[in-house]
Each structure stands twice: as C-alpha cells, then as structure tokens.
Design an enzyme around this catalytic site. Sequence first.
Site, PDB file in Angstrom:
ATOM      1  N   HIS A 174       0.828  -1.225   0.000  1.00  0.00           N
ATOM      2  CA  HIS A 174       0.000   0.000   0.000  1.00  0.00           C
ATOM      3  C   HIS A 174       0.854   1.263   0.000  1.00  0.00           C
ATOM      4  O   HIS A 174       0.411   2.306   0.465  1.00  0.00           O
ATOM      5  CB  HIS A 174      -0.960   0.035   1.199  1.00  0.00           C
ATOM      6  CG  HIS A 174      -1.667  -1.263   1.429  1.00  0.00           C
ATOM      7  ND1 HIS A 174      -2.470  -1.843   0.464  1.00  0.00           N
ATOM      8  CD2 HIS A 174      -1.666  -2.115   2.479  1.00  0.00           C
ATOM      9  CE1 HIS A 174      -2.938  -2.990   0.939  1.00  0.00           C
ATOM     10  NE2 HIS A 174      -2.465  -3.188   2.149  1.00  0.00           N
ATOM     11  N   ARG A 175       2.065   1.158  -0.459  1.00  0.00           N
ATOM     12  CA  ARG A 175       2.999   2.305  -0.475  1.00  0.00           C
ATOM     13  C   ARG A 175       3.266   2.859   0.918  1.00  0.00           C
ATOM     14  O   ARG A 175       3.676   4.009   1.071  1.00  0.00           O
ATOM     15  CB  ARG A 175       2.501   3.419  -1.401  1.00  0.00           C
ATOM     16  CG  ARG A 175       2.383   2.947  -2.833  1.00  0.00           C
ATOM     17  CD  ARG A 175       2.225   4.072  -3.811  1.00  0.00           C
ATOM     18  NE  ARG A 175       2.046   3.537  -5.165  1.00  0.00           N
ATOM     19  CZ  ARG A 175       3.029   3.284  -6.006  1.00  0.00           C
ATOM     20  NH1 ARG A 175       4.274   3.524  -5.660  1.00  0.00           N
ATOM     21  NH2 ARG A 175       2.794   2.785  -7.199  1.00  0.00           N
ATOM     22  N   LEU A 176       3.034   2.026   1.924  1.00  0.00           N
ATOM     23  CA  LEU A 176       3.327   2.464   3.301  1.00  0.00           C
ATOM     24  C   LEU A 176       4.762   2.045   3.628  1.00  0.00           C
ATOM     25  O   LEU A 176       5.016   1.254   4.539  1.00  0.00           O
ATOM     26  CB  LEU A 176       2.308   1.870   4.281  1.00  0.00           C
ATOM     27  CG  LEU A 176       0.861   2.267   3.978  1.00  0.00           C
ATOM     28  CD1 LEU A 176      -0.101   1.648   4.992  1.00  0.00           C
ATOM     29  CD2 LEU A 176       0.701   3.798   3.996  1.00  0.00           C
TER      30      LEU A 176
END
Length: 197
Positions: A174-176
């Site tokens: 999640h691009r975290l």
Amino acid sequence: MVIPVSGEPIAMFLAWMGEARETGVSLPECVALATVNAETQPSVRMVLLKDCDANGFVFYTNLNSRKAADLAENPRAALCFHWRELGRQVRVEGRVEPVDDAEADAYFASRPRESQLGAWASDQSAELTHRDELLRRFQETEQRYANRDVPRPPFWSGYRLKPARIEFWQEMPHRLHERVLYIRAENGNWVLRRLYP
Ligand SMILES: Cc1cc2nc3c(=O)[nH]c(=O)nc-3n(C[C@H](O)[C@H](O)[C@H](O)COP(=O)(O)O)c2cc1C
C-alpha cells in the site's frame, strides 16, 4: 517494523548488502554518486562501491574526471543504492576524503590486468576525437608494461565518503514504505529518525 532499530547503520548497510548478494541482485555494489561543483551544478553517475566499513564508503576513479573536479571544488557528495529485487534503497550523504596511496595501490594491484591497462589508457571525461585513439593508447600501455606489473597511475585513486546521513528505505504494501534515517551527531553517535514515506 521491518527495518530493525539499531544504533549501527554501517552494520545495517553491510547486512543489507549481504542480503542483496544472497538474493542474486545483479551488481549490488553499483551505486549512483552525486556531486555538485562550485557553480552548484549537480552531476550524477554510477560507480562501484569497493569497500565499506566504519570509516566510510570507498570508490575508485580517475582523478582528472569530471567527478574528481567536482569533488576538488566541493567535497560534499551523495550515494544512492537501489536493490529492486529486495524493494530497498539506501541513501548516504557526507564528505569525501582521498584514500591513502597504500590502500589505492593495494586495490589497483587486485584488479584484472586489462582494467589496470585501461586505467592508464583512459583520459576519463576528456574529449575523445576518435575511438582509435583510445585503442592506440591501450596498446601502447600494453607494450610499455609487457612482462611486468602495471603500476597504479598517479591520476587514478579512490575516495572515501564519510557518512553524515544514511537512510534505509524498505518497500511495503500500500505504499506504506518504511524509512529510517540516521544522522551523525556532533559527538559521533548516530541519531535515528523515522520518516513518512
Ligand atoms: C555499472 C557502472 C559502474 C561504473 N563504475 C565506475 C567506477 O567504479 N569508477 C568510475 O570512475 N566510473 C565508473 N563507471 C563510469 C561512470 O558512470 C562515468 O561514466 C565515469 O566515471 C565518468 O564520470 P564523470 O565524467 O562524471 O567523472 C561506471 C559505470 C557504470 C554504468
């Protein structure tokens, strides 16, 4: 947390480099080196990391090259490693110092003979009017050192980037992504900060 919190970013870098090798990352020691000249013009190119320990990150090059001219004007430099297979990036910033002659001699002596001859033949970053000129210089060097060891050219050596900042980036779902930045404090200790991705 995927990136373990430790007070030792060099050990962490070496662990990540080891994992990159084990994973079969092609040329994990390939690194982008950014320099900035006196006119504040940035310039970036790939080099190969040849050594890394508590003293810094070492690469070798031609001392008449554009990067060397930049570094003579401004010793501040930055490195950026990318190991795509591991979803990892490491950024390093600091000042460079020349490696000492004995260290450069030892590394030069360990290189393949063709690379040693190539170092003599290349007037790196200078204008080349015709490729034949480079090949002629290579052949001349080959003849000059026939049947004897090739010494290190006086215009070829290394730099050691002494890190002031080292940032580890780990790709996450999640691009975290995780980012851990180490900044070297005045007392020489490393201070750790986590950054938003
Ligand atoms: C994968 C890769 C590794 C390289 N390694 C080095 C190196 O270790 N030293 C070096 O001087 N040039 C290396 N080069 C060439 C540089 O990228 C660059 O073309 C050259 O050093 C001249 O740069 P400059 O004109 O900015 O000084 C490498 C290039 C590539 C693509």
